[in-house]
Design a protein around this motif. Structure first.
Motif, PDB file in Angstrom:
ATOM      1  N   VAL A  35      34.756 -11.928 -41.228  1.00 11.84           N
ATOM      2  CA  VAL A  35      33.992 -11.180 -39.858  1.00 11.84           C
ATOM      3  C   VAL A  35      34.907 -11.809 -38.833  1.00 11.84           C
ATOM      4  O   VAL A  35      35.173 -11.168 -37.743  1.00 11.84           O
ATOM      5  N   GLU A  39      36.553  -8.538 -37.337  1.00 15.02           N
ATOM      6  CA  GLU A  39      35.652  -7.961 -36.287  1.00 15.02           C
ATOM      7  C   GLU A  39      36.009  -8.754 -34.964  1.00 15.02           C
ATOM      8  O   GLU A  39      35.294  -8.751 -34.057  1.00 15.02           O
ATOM      9  N   ALA A  42      36.104  -6.232 -31.916  1.00 18.76           N
ATOM     10  CA  ALA A  42      34.619  -5.925 -31.515  1.00 18.76           C
ATOM     11  C   ALA A  42      34.020  -7.069 -30.913  1.00 18.76           C
ATOM     12  O   ALA A  42      32.963  -6.700 -29.866  1.00 18.76           O
ATOM     13  N   VAL A 185      29.470  -4.118 -34.517  1.00 18.46           N
ATOM     14  CA  VAL A 185      30.143  -5.243 -35.136  1.00 18.46           C
ATOM     15  C   VAL A 185      29.632  -5.120 -36.439  1.00 18.46           C
ATOM     16  O   VAL A 185      28.560  -5.136 -36.796  1.00 18.46           O
ATOM     17  N   ASP A 186      30.594  -5.071 -37.513  1.00 19.01           N
ATOM     18  CA  ASP A 186      30.401  -4.871 -38.948  1.00 19.01           C
ATOM     19  C   ASP A 186      30.268  -6.470 -39.592  1.00 19.01           C
ATOM     20  O   ASP A 186      31.076  -7.073 -39.682  1.00 19.01           O
ATOM     21  N   SER A 187      28.934  -6.462 -39.930  1.00 22.11           N
ATOM     22  CA  SER A 187      28.768  -7.777 -40.491  1.00 22.11           C
ATOM     23  C   SER A 187      29.191  -7.949 -41.815  1.00 22.11           C
ATOM     24  O   SER A 187      29.331  -9.202 -42.420  1.00 22.11           O
ATOM     25  N   ARG A 188      29.744  -6.943 -42.531  1.00 17.99           N
ATOM     26  CA  ARG A 188      30.318  -7.034 -43.743  1.00 17.99           C
ATOM     27  C   ARG A 188      29.552  -7.144 -44.994  1.00 17.99           C
ATOM     28  O   ARG A 188      30.296  -7.766 -46.114  1.00 17.99           O
TER      29      ARG A 188
END
Length: 264
Positions: A35, A39, A42, A185-188
């Motif tokens: 992340v 990210e 982002a 925001v992609d937490s994955r």
């Protein structure tokens, strides 16, 4: 020959020392690194948006339902954090303090609840709302994002984008949280939110979403703090009440920003 034998012994020792706790830490650290690197843009954008909002006199709110509320709460009235972070309250949906706890999950699927919560809140055009939802598929976070933007708020979504590819939305439009945000925001986090499996355990276990999402939230706030300082604006920071002078410092900051603080 002796060195090679010793190497094998050390290798076996390392394998023998593996534990569920160690495996969880390894998984969490790997996710945090993913992340952090994937990210970064982002998170930077979200932090700068918060800084813009502070400079322009806007207010900042964060929301998460159930366990997704924990990273939001972690930024509110927090030593080392921004005093202007506020929790958007949706009764029954924040945390697991309702009885039965399953009621909280049910409320996430109730249409109209987000609209009522926003209408009863102090939000206004120009504010920022951070919405945390691991799956981003339930009615509440999607409706919240839709209505917040309609009211003129900027919306930051912290969610696992992977859910959109592997699950169905529960919102009437078929949309996910990620579809109605200004910044995502992609937490994955993998679908199912569990990092470990083991023989004899019937389901995956050891969720890492709280660890990762809390780190994302702190990273966003840290970015905003640094950006404010870079612009020559003193960030409205809170200090620990357990250090000398902390309470006096906090009282001064909260008085100065009283019109943007809703937890007093």
């Amino acid at each position: 020959m002796g060195e090679q034998a010793g190497g094998h012994v050390e290798e076996k020792a390392e394998k023998a020392e593996r534990t569920p706790a160690g495996d969880f830490f390894d998984a969490a650290v790997a996710l945090l690194k993913e992340v952090r690197d994937g990210e970064a843009a982002a998170i930077e954008a979200a932090g700068k948006l918060l800084a813009d909002t502070v400079v322009e006199g806007g207010r900042i709110f964060a929301f998460g339902a159930g366990h997704s509320s924990l990273p939001a709460q972690d930024t509110v009235y927090r030593a080392g954090g921004l005093a202007v972070m506020n929790l958007l309250n949706v009764p029954g949906a924040v945390g697991v303090n309702v009885r039965p706890a399953t009621l909280g999950s049910a409320l996430e699927r109730v249409s109209g609840l987000a609209t009522a919560a926003l209408d009863s809140s102090p939000v206004r055009a120009g504010d920022v709302l951070i919405i945390i939802s691991l799956s981003g598929r339930n009615e509440l976070p999607v409706e919240l994002a839709l209505n917040a933007r309609a009211l003129g708020l900027k919306v930051v979504g912290v969610t696992s984008v992977g859910y959109a590819a592997q699950t169905r939305s529960r919102h009437t439009t078929g949309a996910f949280l990620k579809d109605h945000c200004d910044i995502v925001v992609d937490s994955r986090i993998a679908v199912g939110d569990a990092e470990l499996t083991a023989e004899g355990v019937g389901a995956p276990f050891a969720p890492a979403s709280t660890v990762v999402t809390s780190a994302v939230m702190q990273a966003i706030v840290a970015t905003a703090t640094g950006e404010l300082a870079r612009r020559g604006v003193e960030p409205p920071m809170l200090r620990s009440g357990n250090v000398d002078g902390g309470h006096d410092w906090n009282a001064r900051v909260m008085d100065e920003y009283a019109d943007r603080i809703f937890y007093r």
